[in-house]
Design a protein around this motif. Sequence first.
Motif, PDB file in Angstrom:
ATOM      1  N   VAL A  24      10.024  21.180  -0.748  1.00 17.49           N
ATOM      2  CA  VAL A  24      10.251  20.953  -2.169  1.00 17.49           C
ATOM      3  C   VAL A  24      11.717  20.546  -2.366  1.00 17.49           C
ATOM      4  O   VAL A  24      12.617  21.321  -2.030  1.00 17.49           O
ATOM      5  N   PRO A  25      11.976  19.338  -2.885  1.00 16.20           N
ATOM      6  CA  PRO A  25      13.365  18.951  -3.149  1.00 16.20           C
ATOM      7  C   PRO A  25      14.017  19.958  -4.102  1.00 16.20           C
ATOM      8  O   PRO A  25      13.364  20.510  -4.993  1.00 16.20           O
ATOM      9  N   ARG A  26      15.306  20.199  -3.934  1.00 13.12           N
ATOM     10  CA  ARG A  26      15.993  21.235  -4.700  1.00 13.12           C
ATOM     11  C   ARG A  26      15.861  21.037  -6.204  1.00 13.12           C
ATOM     12  O   ARG A  26      15.624  21.990  -6.945  1.00 13.12           O
ATOM     13  N   ASP A  27      15.986  19.806  -6.686  1.00  6.69           N
ATOM     14  CA  ASP A  27      15.892  19.597  -8.130  1.00  6.69           C
ATOM     15  C   ASP A  27      14.480  19.876  -8.647  1.00  6.69           C
ATOM     16  O   ASP A  27      14.301  20.403  -9.747  1.00  6.69           O
ATOM     17  N   VAL A  28      13.477  19.579  -7.833  1.00 10.61           N
ATOM     18  CA  VAL A  28      12.093  19.876  -8.206  1.00 10.61           C
ATOM     19  C   VAL A  28      11.874  21.384  -8.188  1.00 10.61           C
ATOM     20  O   VAL A  28      11.242  21.954  -9.092  1.00 10.61           O
ATOM     21  N   LEU A  29      12.401  22.049  -7.178  1.00 13.19           N
ATOM     22  CA  LEU A  29      12.309  23.511  -7.088  1.00 13.19           C
ATOM     23  C   LEU A  29      12.930  24.155  -8.331  1.00 13.19           C
ATOM     24  O   LEU A  29      12.340  25.070  -8.919  1.00 13.19           O
ATOM     25  N   ASP A  30      14.103  23.666  -8.728  1.00 18.21           N
ATOM     26  CA  ASP A  30      14.749  24.220  -9.920  1.00 18.21           C
ATOM     27  C   ASP A  30      13.872  24.041 -11.159  1.00 18.21           C
ATOM     28  O   ASP A  30      13.721  24.975 -11.952  1.00 18.21           O
ATOM     29  N   ALA A  31      13.282  22.865 -11.317  1.00 20.43           N
ATOM     30  CA  ALA A  31      12.428  22.614 -12.481  1.00 20.43           C
ATOM     31  C   ALA A  31      11.184  23.502 -12.454  1.00 20.43           C
ATOM     32  O   ALA A  31      10.792  24.052 -13.485  1.00 20.43           O
ATOM     33  N   LEU A  32      10.576  23.672 -11.284  1.00 25.67           N
ATOM     34  CA  LEU A  32       9.402  24.544 -11.172  1.00 25.67           C
ATOM     35  C   LEU A  32       9.776  25.993 -11.460  1.00 25.67           C
ATOM     36  O   LEU A  32       9.044  26.710 -12.142  1.00 25.67           O
ATOM     37  N   GLY A  35       9.894  26.581 -14.950  1.00 25.36           N
ATOM     38  CA  GLY A  35       8.623  26.380 -15.637  1.00 25.36           C
ATOM     39  C   GLY A  35       8.510  25.045 -16.332  1.00 25.36           C
ATOM     40  O   GLY A  35       7.655  24.866 -17.199  1.00 25.36           O
ATOM     41  N   ASP A  36       9.331  24.085 -15.943  1.00 29.48           N
ATOM     42  CA  ASP A  36       9.363  22.782 -16.603  1.00 29.48           C
ATOM     43  C   ASP A  36       8.608  21.755 -15.758  1.00 29.48           C
ATOM     44  O   ASP A  36       9.205  21.010 -14.975  1.00 29.48           O
ATOM     45  N   LEU A  37       7.300  21.719 -15.928  1.00 31.45           N
ATOM     46  CA  LEU A  37       6.455  20.820 -15.142  1.00 31.45           C
ATOM     47  C   LEU A  37       6.766  19.357 -15.426  1.00 31.45           C
ATOM     48  O   LEU A  37       6.800  18.543 -14.500  1.00 31.45           O
ATOM     49  N   ASP A  38       7.017  19.013 -16.682  1.00 33.20           N
ATOM     50  CA  ASP A  38       7.327  17.616 -17.008  1.00 33.20           C
ATOM     51  C   ASP A  38       8.582  17.148 -16.274  1.00 33.20           C
ATOM     52  O   ASP A  38       8.613  16.049 -15.715  1.00 33.20           O
ATOM     53  N   LYS A  39       9.613  17.980 -16.269  1.00 33.70           N
ATOM     54  CA  LYS A  39      10.842  17.609 -15.562  1.00 33.70           C
ATOM     55  C   LYS A  39      10.582  17.500 -14.060  1.00 33.70           C
ATOM     56  O   LYS A  39      11.030  16.552 -13.417  1.00 33.70           O
ATOM     57  N   ALA A  40       9.851  18.474 -13.499  1.00 29.58           N
ATOM     58  CA  ALA A  40       9.543  18.433 -12.062  1.00 29.58           C
ATOM     59  C   ALA A  40       8.800  17.149 -11.715  1.00 29.58           C
ATOM     60  O   ALA A  40       9.113  16.492 -10.715  1.00 29.58           O
ATOM     61  N   ARG A  41       7.834  16.777 -12.552  1.00 31.41           N
ATOM     62  CA  ARG A  41       7.069  15.544 -12.314  1.00 31.41           C
ATOM     63  C   ARG A  41       7.966  14.306 -12.381  1.00 31.41           C
ATOM     64  O   ARG A  41       7.751  13.347 -11.647  1.00 31.41           O
ATOM     65  N   SER A  42       8.959  14.339 -13.255  1.00 28.67           N
ATOM     66  CA  SER A  42       9.850  13.177 -13.393  1.00 28.67           C
ATOM     67  C   SER A  42      10.773  13.009 -12.189  1.00 28.67           C
ATOM     68  O   SER A  42      11.354  11.939 -12.006  1.00 28.67           O
ATOM     69  N   LEU A  43      10.888  14.045 -11.376  1.00 29.68           N
ATOM     70  CA  LEU A  43      11.820  14.035 -10.252  1.00 29.68           C
ATOM     71  C   LEU A  43      11.167  13.721  -8.907  1.00 29.68           C
ATOM     72  O   LEU A  43      11.849  13.658  -7.885  1.00 29.68           O
ATOM     73  N   THR A  44       9.844  13.548  -8.900  1.00 28.42           N
ATOM     74  CA  THR A  44       9.140  13.315  -7.638  1.00 28.42           C
ATOM     75  C   THR A  44       7.925  12.432  -7.883  1.00 28.42           C
ATOM     76  O   THR A  44       7.407  12.377  -8.998  1.00 28.42           O
ATOM     77  N   ASP A  45       7.464  11.802  -6.831  1.00 25.62           N
ATOM     78  CA  ASP A  45       6.225  11.031  -6.945  1.00 25.62           C
ATOM     79  C   ASP A  45       5.017  11.864  -6.537  1.00 25.62           C
ATOM     80  O   ASP A  45       3.893  11.380  -6.544  1.00 25.62           O
ATOM     81  N   LEU A  46       5.234  13.137  -6.198  1.00 24.26           N
ATOM     82  CA  LEU A  46       4.127  14.025  -5.857  1.00 24.26           C
ATOM     83  C   LEU A  46       3.324  14.369  -7.107  1.00 24.26           C
ATOM     84  O   LEU A  46       3.879  14.486  -8.204  1.00 24.26           O
ATOM     85  N   ASP A  47       2.020  14.537  -6.941  1.00 22.24           N
ATOM     86  CA  ASP A  47       1.108  14.832  -8.036  1.00 22.24           C
ATOM     87  C   ASP A  47       1.117  16.333  -8.325  1.00 22.24           C
ATOM     88  O   ASP A  47       0.239  17.066  -7.889  1.00 22.24           O
ATOM     89  N   LEU A  48       2.135  16.793  -9.048  1.00 19.24           N
ATOM     90  CA  LEU A  48       2.295  18.218  -9.341  1.00 19.24           C
ATOM     91  C   LEU A  48       1.306  18.652 -10.413  1.00 19.24           C
ATOM     92  O   LEU A  48       1.070  17.932 -11.372  1.00 19.24           O
ATOM     93  N   THR A  49       0.754  19.846 -10.244  1.00 16.05           N
ATOM     94  CA  THR A  49      -0.268  20.361 -11.155  1.00 16.05           C
ATOM     95  C   THR A  49       0.255  21.564 -11.940  1.00 16.05           C
ATOM     96  O   THR A  49       1.221  22.214 -11.520  1.00 16.05           O
ATOM     97  N   PRO A  50      -0.383  21.897 -13.052  1.00 15.57           N
ATOM     98  CA  PRO A  50       0.038  23.060 -13.844  1.00 15.57           C
ATOM     99  C   PRO A  50       0.030  24.367 -13.049  1.00 15.57           C
ATOM    100  O   PRO A  50       0.802  25.284 -13.362  1.00 15.57           O
ATOM    101  N   TYR A  51      -0.796  24.470 -12.020  1.00 21.52           N
ATOM    102  CA  TYR A  51      -0.821  25.678 -11.179  1.00 21.52           C
ATOM    103  C   TYR A  51       0.577  26.036 -10.686  1.00 21.52           C
ATOM    104  O   TYR A  51       0.928  27.210 -10.580  1.00 21.52           O
ATOM    105  N   LEU A  52       1.388  25.041 -10.392  1.00 17.35           N
ATOM    106  CA  LEU A  52       2.710  25.265  -9.806  1.00 17.35           C
ATOM    107  C   LEU A  52       3.700  25.897 -10.768  1.00 17.35           C
ATOM    108  O   LEU A  52       4.774  26.338 -10.351  1.00 17.35           O
TER     109      LEU A  52
END
Length: 184
Positions: A24-32, A35-52
């Motif tokens: 998990v890239p650090r910026d994505v980890l911070d967003a997850l 609890g900011d799924l929208d921000k995490a999604r904006s930082l990666t091309d991975l298909d992140l789900t609400p479960y995360l």
Amino acid sequence: MTITAAPWTSDPSRVGVRVRLVQVPRDVLDALADGDLDKARSLTDLDLTPYLTTAECRGLWLRRRRQITRDAAEAPWVTRLVVDAETGAVVGRAGFHGQPDATGMVEVGYSIDPTCRRRGYARASLVTLIDAARRDPRVNTVRASIRPDNVPSRNLVDQYGFRVVGEQWDEEDGLETVLELNLR
């Protein structure tokens, strides 16, 4: 070979499904962790789900963020995203709790999104973690700590030679059975 940040990939001929365990890239980890799924999604091309960003996952991301802030060398070891290598869907999380301890022990942890369970992802993740541990000469033992009522996980680790070595009390999960697999 030692643990690196590169994705770890399962062998579908051994486990039936192919997964990639992606750091998990650090910026994505911070967003997850926030609890900011929208921000995490904006930082990666991975298909992140609400479960995360469920309470269960957020607690883990918060712990991992603190852990790698204290010691950046922990980052390649700790919890990764489980990605279905065929579809690109993120189906869960899996990794080690950290680097090997002084005895060469690492502990595995994995959790599959409830909407993706019973499809072989936990098995593929566990086998991929064991394979990664075997490739690192510092690792002698792989540990799993499982609640007694988590029958699916217990049945899974039993199939790979893990043996009961004791019990422990976990602040979050309560009583856990401690199992270990000796690699060397």
